[in-house]
Every structure is written in C-alpha cells, then in structure tokens.
Design an enzyme around this catalytic site. Structure first.
Site: not given
Length: 403
Positions: A10, A135-136
């Site tokens: 993350d 973003d992960e």
DNA sequence: TCTGGGGTCCTTTTCCTT
DNA sequence: TCTGAAGGAAAAGGACCC
C-alpha cells in the site's frame, strides 16, 4: 518448506506524496487535494512553463478559502488533518475548518504515471502481482526466490527499497498466508513499514481488532454486527457459523466466519477483464428535467461520447447500456437496457441510454447523471458474433434533443 | 455549504419461457 | 386453455472499495 506467502503493498498517502514530489515547497503545509472541478486548474498557474514547478511561490497556490462550488477532499496531508479535515469531507466544510490550506486539483494522469512506475518495479522482482487500484497491489511471494526468507520480510524490504530509490515514494507492506490477512497486516506498521503475520498470530494480533478492519465489512455490516454485540474479530470468530448464516445469509455468513478465522484461499490474479465502463458527473447546481432540458441533454450526449471514446480507446464493446441518476435528496435510481448486439458507438449508446432514461422518474431535481456500458467484450471477439439490426423503436428513442 | 468518480460483486425483484 | 412451478436472464438496488 514452502509456505504460502502473500504480500499486500500500500503506497503511503499516495496522491499527496506525488504532489509533494512536484511541489516540495509545500512540504509541511496543510494541503488538500480536491474532488476536482475545473476552476482549481484555472487558478493554478500550471500553464506558465517559463519556470520550474518547484519555483512557484507558495503564495501563488490557490487556497481552500477561495474555493466555491461542489466537491470533496480526496486526500489531505498530515498538516491539514490537524485541523480536522479529511477524505470525503465536502470542500466547503473543510474551508471553514482550515481556510488557509492549499488546494490542489486531482491529477490522475500524474498518479497513473507513478502507479505504473512502482508496479513495473514490483513485477521485475516478483511477477505474480494483482492490481488493486492506483496505489495498492497484492504480490504472491511464495515461489519468488528469497520470498520465504524471514517469512517474506527480506523480499518486502527489497521491494520497498527499489520503489523508494526509483520514485522517492514510500509504501507499507504486510506479508501473511493469504490476501485477507496481508491486507490487514499492511496497516499494522504505517508509514514505510513492514509487518509479518503468521498463522499463529491470528489470536493475538487479529482477534482484538474491530470487525471493520476486515476488508469487505463496511459501515452497514459493521452496524449490524454491533447490534448483535459483535465488536471485535475475536467476538465474530466465537459465533456459531450456523447463526451467522441464518443472520447474514448463506454467502455472507460463511464468509464472515472464514474471515474471522483468517481463512481465505483467493488466488493472486494477475490480469482481469473489465466488466463495465462508465462516466458520471455532478452538476454545479441541481437541474430540473423540464426547465433545464437543454443543458441536461447536452451533458447526457457528452457522457455518452466520453464513455464511447473510453471503450474505443481500450478496445471494448458492450451491450447493456445504463443510466444513473442521483437526485437532490441523494436518492439514486438506475435503469438499463440490453441491446441485441455489441457497440462502442456514441449515437447507439445515446439512443439506448435515452430509452433507459425514459423509464426513470424525473420529477425530483437531479444532482448527478451517469452513463454506463456493461456486458463488455473485447472488440475483436465481438466481430466474430452475428449481428442483428436495431429496431425502429430503438432509433426513435430520443428523450432529449441532441443539443 | 454537507456528501466525487470509477469500479466490482452480491442480492432481490421482475419478467419470460418452458 | 388455464394455472402453477421452476429456472434463467435481465433489471434494480445496495454495499463496498480505492
């Protein structure tokens, strides 16, 4: 011995961190990234190419206090959070709490660019990676050379370091026996941390947590659990599975039980096909279906053109065309209509969406209008399918005049 | 002055066919 | 011909996530 080791990575405060790479002069200041209306872009003098971005004086950045209009905060820096502003808060409300905060527009092109960069660094090291948004990611460490060392900590550290050296961005990683636990683990040690969870950590590390920490338990499910006296994951694990099934339904009940016991055998999926594509927009003011007919019709046509362009650019066609309305009271209505053949053609989408819109209640004022195309197929696969001609009825289905 | 936009997946309802 | 059950597909709504 090979243990299944799954990582969840993350990025730390991704949007804000990317903005600070471009505008280091804003470091330490309250900065809010806003749910983008064009006005912010006009205010910020990005068009002036004669000077570097880091030379723009802080005094020239737009401030929250000067903003008027709708929108919500996407991300706020830590300095801004001190004032009580945070994600999903209305910009007008945030302006009261922290008028001096710098307001930046959301710049998806930029975030996507950094997203691709850190993901390609990851796949260079560990090829089994599943995208979970900008973003992960999940990463399967199991078969990666070195993926077992210190139960995954060594590889996690290597990836973190490689991403930081290339982009200057930090991330948090959780490594666990499965995706469910890895996702929770990545939150244990933020920012720039690594957290290793083993099977035997379930009771001491996971059971004390609130049920809400399980990815998939949102506000509704959490409230229902609480109403039955279930606050923590441990309390959920203690419940009889038959009672959970009876109370939450077959699928959800069984899933809740498994999740509480840390069981999850979902694989890391490296590629997937999109199911639908949509465009929607919130109006600057609520519109009336009759009085603002022309304006609505123009927006409606534009949304159809945009979604058609998205489909064509990405090489997809679809046959279920739908609309979404959000009324002034925030009630949502959707209608859709399936065609006999696949399309990515703006006028065809406009006609089908018009049919759907005709069936929706239009008495209340409208806040948002959206157009969605589902039942997608790759355009080249659709070419192999037999086509049926559209009916005259479909052709005559214009509700709003085309501008 | 509340509350964006782009998705996925699941459940329930409705409608059609057999 | 009518009725009802059963099952599938499509439609509608909702929860959830980033």
């Amino acid at each position: 011995m090979t243990l299944r080791r799954i990582a969840h990575l993350d990025m730390d405060a991704f949007y804000a961190s990317v903005e600070l790479l471009r505008y280091p002069q804003l470091k330490g200041l309250p900065v809010v990234i806003g749910g983008g209306r064009r006005k912010i872009d006009e205010d910020l003098m990005l068009g002036d190419t004669s000077r570097a971005l880091h030379d723009i004086p802080v005094s020239e950045f737009p401030l929250l206090r000067d903003y008027t209009g709708r929108g919500v905060i996407t991300t706020a820096t830590y300095a801004a959070r001190q004032f009580g502003v945070g994600s999903a808060m209305g910009l007008m409300k945030a302006a009261k709490l922290c008028p001096q905060a710098v307001l930046l527009p959301v710049d998806f092109a930029q975030y996507r660019h950094y997203s691709q960069r850190f993901k390609s660094i990851i796949t260079d090291i560990a090829p089994l990676m599943e995208n979970r948004g900008v973003d992960e990611v999940y990463i399967d460490f199991t078969e990666v050379p070195g993926g077992q060392r210190e139960a995954g900590r060594v590889l996690a550290r290597l990836i973190q370091k490689a991403i930081f050296e290339d982009t200057g961005l930090t991330c948090s990683v959780g490594v666990a026996p499965n995706k469910l636990l890895a996702k929770m683990a990545s939150e244990f040690n933020k920012p720039n941390g690594i957290s290793i969870v083993m099977e035997e950590d379930l009771q001491p590390k996971v059971w004390p947590l609130a049920c809400r920490k399980i990815n998939g338990i949102g506000p509704k499910a959490d409230a229902k659990l609480k109403s039955h006296g279930i606050e923590t994951i441990g309390q959920l694990a203690a419940r009889n599975p038959a009672w959970l099934v009876q109370t939450f339904g077959n699928k959800t009940g069984a899933w809740l039980h498994d999740a509480a016991w840390g069981r999850d055998n979902r694989p890391v999926v490296t590629e997937s096909e999109p199911v639908s594509m949509s465009r929607e927009t919130t109006f600057d003011r609520d519109l009336d279906a009759v009085r603002d007919r022309a304006e609505l019709g123009a927006v409606f046509t534009r949304l159809c053109e945009q979604v058609a362009a998205d489909l064509q650019r990405k090489g997809y066609v679809g046959r279920t065309i739908g609309i979404k309305l959000r009324y002034a009271d925030f009630q949502i209505a959707t209608r859709d209509h399936s065609l006999t053949s696949y399309t990515a053609d703006a006028p065809a989408i406009r006609r089908a969406a018009g049919l759907s819109l005709k069936r929706a209640p239009l008495q209340k004022r409208l806040r948002l209008l959206g157009v969605r195309v589902g039942s997608l197929l790759r355009a080249e696969d659709a070419k192999l399918l037999p086509t049926e001609p559209e009916t005259a009825h479909d052709r005559n289905a214009l509700l709003f005049p085309d501008d």
